[in-house]
Design a protein around this motif. Structure first.
Motif, PDB file in Angstrom:
ATOM      1  N   LEU A  44     -19.605 -42.487  25.814  1.00 35.55           N
ATOM      2  CA  LEU A  44     -19.337 -43.798  26.418  1.00 35.55           C
ATOM      3  C   LEU A  44     -18.045 -43.782  27.235  1.00 35.55           C
ATOM      4  CD1 LEU A  44     -20.447 -46.354  23.679  1.00 35.55           C
ATOM      5  CD2 LEU A  44     -21.504 -45.895  25.880  1.00 35.55           C
ATOM      6  N   ASP A  45     -17.046 -43.029  26.776  1.00 35.55           N
ATOM      7  CA  ASP A  45     -15.807 -42.914  27.555  1.00 35.55           C
ATOM      8  C   ASP A  45     -16.077 -42.254  28.900  1.00 35.55           C
ATOM      9  OD1 ASP A  45     -14.240 -44.086  25.592  1.00 35.55           O
ATOM     10  OD2 ASP A  45     -13.705 -42.165  24.668  1.00 35.55           O
ATOM     11  N   ILE A  46     -16.898 -41.219  28.888  1.00 36.24           N
ATOM     12  CA  ILE A  46     -17.244 -40.533  30.131  1.00 36.24           C
ATOM     13  C   ILE A  46     -18.019 -41.472  31.046  1.00 36.24           C
ATOM     14  CG2 ILE A  46     -18.590 -38.632  31.108  1.00 36.24           C
ATOM     15  CD1 ILE A  46     -17.912 -37.081  28.499  1.00 36.24           C
ATOM     16  N   LEU A  47     -18.904 -42.249  30.468  1.00 31.10           N
ATOM     17  CA  LEU A  47     -19.688 -43.207  31.249  1.00 31.10           C
ATOM     18  C   LEU A  47     -18.783 -44.269  31.882  1.00 31.10           C
ATOM     19  CD1 LEU A  47     -22.656 -43.618  31.904  1.00 31.10           C
ATOM     20  CD2 LEU A  47     -22.829 -45.090  29.907  1.00 31.10           C
ATOM     21  N   LYS A  48     -17.806 -44.755  31.125  1.00 34.11           N
ATOM     22  CA  LYS A  48     -16.853 -45.736  31.657  1.00 34.11           C
ATOM     23  C   LYS A  48     -16.029 -45.147  32.790  1.00 34.11           C
ATOM     24  CE  LYS A  48     -16.337 -48.242  27.320  1.00 34.11           C
ATOM     25  NZ  LYS A  48     -15.467 -48.498  26.170  1.00 34.11           N
ATOM     26  N   GLU A  49     -15.630 -43.890  32.659  1.00 33.70           N
ATOM     27  CA  GLU A  49     -14.875 -43.238  33.734  1.00 33.70           C
ATOM     28  C   GLU A  49     -15.713 -43.110  34.990  1.00 33.70           C
ATOM     29  OE1 GLU A  49     -13.260 -39.470  32.606  1.00 33.70           O
ATOM     30  OE2 GLU A  49     -12.019 -40.357  31.025  1.00 33.70           O
ATOM     31  N   ARG A  50     -16.990 -42.751  34.820  1.00 34.33           N
ATOM     32  CA  ARG A  50     -17.871 -42.634  35.982  1.00 34.33           C
ATOM     33  C   ARG A  50     -18.038 -43.978  36.687  1.00 34.33           C
ATOM     34  NH1 ARG A  50     -23.331 -39.883  34.949  1.00 34.33           N
ATOM     35  NH2 ARG A  50     -23.333 -40.012  37.220  1.00 34.33           N
ATOM     36  N   GLU A  58     -23.062 -50.767  38.236  1.00 38.61           N
ATOM     37  CA  GLU A  58     -23.145 -51.469  36.947  1.00 38.61           C
ATOM     38  C   GLU A  58     -24.531 -51.398  36.324  1.00 38.61           C
ATOM     39  OE1 GLU A  58     -21.326 -55.275  36.104  1.00 38.61           O
ATOM     40  OE2 GLU A  58     -20.130 -55.028  37.926  1.00 38.61           O
ATOM     41  N   SER A  59     -25.575 -51.480  37.139  1.00 37.33           N
ATOM     42  CA  SER A  59     -26.929 -51.424  36.572  1.00 37.33           C
ATOM     43  C   SER A  59     -27.206 -50.043  35.971  1.00 37.33           C
ATOM     44  CB  SER A  59     -27.976 -51.774  37.630  1.00 37.33           C
ATOM     45  OG  SER A  59     -27.929 -50.847  38.695  1.00 37.33           O
ATOM     46  N   GLU A  60     -26.763 -49.000  36.652  1.00 31.30           N
ATOM     47  CA  GLU A  60     -26.928 -47.647  36.117  1.00 31.30           C
ATOM     48  C   GLU A  60     -26.095 -47.469  34.849  1.00 31.30           C
ATOM     49  OE1 GLU A  60     -28.392 -43.621  36.203  1.00 31.30           O
ATOM     50  OE2 GLU A  60     -29.061 -45.522  37.024  1.00 31.30           O
ATOM     51  N   TYR A  61     -24.891 -48.043  34.843  1.00 27.90           N
ATOM     52  CA  TYR A  61     -24.030 -47.992  33.662  1.00 27.90           C
ATOM     53  C   TYR A  61     -24.714 -48.638  32.461  1.00 27.90           C
ATOM     54  CZ  TYR A  61     -20.233 -49.242  30.486  1.00 27.90           C
ATOM     55  OH  TYR A  61     -19.453 -49.410  29.374  1.00 27.90           O
ATOM     56  N   GLU A  62     -25.249 -49.823  32.651  1.00 27.93           N
ATOM     57  CA  GLU A  62     -25.912 -50.543  31.563  1.00 27.93           C
ATOM     58  C   GLU A  62     -27.155 -49.777  31.081  1.00 27.93           C
ATOM     59  OE1 GLU A  62     -24.840 -53.075  29.854  1.00 27.93           O
ATOM     60  OE2 GLU A  62     -23.072 -53.313  31.112  1.00 27.93           O
ATOM     61  N   ARG A  63     -27.908 -49.200  32.022  1.00 33.20           N
ATOM     62  CA  ARG A  63     -29.111 -48.447  31.660  1.00 33.20           C
ATOM     63  C   ARG A  63     -28.725 -47.232  30.815  1.00 33.20           C
ATOM     64  NH1 ARG A  63     -32.140 -44.190  32.956  1.00 33.20           N
ATOM     65  NH2 ARG A  63     -30.735 -43.389  34.556  1.00 33.20           N
ATOM     66  N   LEU A  64     -27.731 -46.483  31.253  1.00 34.76           N
ATOM     67  CA  LEU A  64     -27.302 -45.293  30.521  1.00 34.76           C
ATOM     68  C   LEU A  64     -26.664 -45.646  29.175  1.00 34.76           C
ATOM     69  CD1 LEU A  64     -25.861 -43.195  33.483  1.00 34.76           C
ATOM     70  CD2 LEU A  64     -27.984 -42.776  32.224  1.00 34.76           C
TER      71      LEU A  64
END
Length: 70
Positions: A44-50, A58-64
């Motif tokens: 999740l930290d890596i996802l937040k950095e991306r 944001e939509s890709e973030y929420e999906r992942l």
């Protein structure tokens, strides 16, 4: 002349090499741990950095994020 026979064994030298190698490995571990802020990044930290870098929206973030929480 003195000969090397019976002068000593190789084990003290091997022990010293193991000691210094261990000390160097410990130093590398401590420096890398300090560089990471003392903790490892989870997914999740890596996802937040991306998201922050703009690599994903944001939509890709929420999906992942929903996939990772399963």
């Amino acid at each position: 002349m003195h000969s090397m026979h019976g002068f000593g064994s190789i084990w003290p030298m091997v022990g010293m090499i193991i000691f210094w190698a261990g000390l160097i490995i410990l130093g590398i571990y401590l420096v890398s741990s300090y560089a990471n802020g003392g903790r490892k990044k989870d997914s999740l930290d890596i996802l937040k950095e991306r998201l922050a870098k703009g690599e994903i929206d944001e939509s890709e973030y929420e999906r992942l994020k929903s996939i990772l929480k399963k």
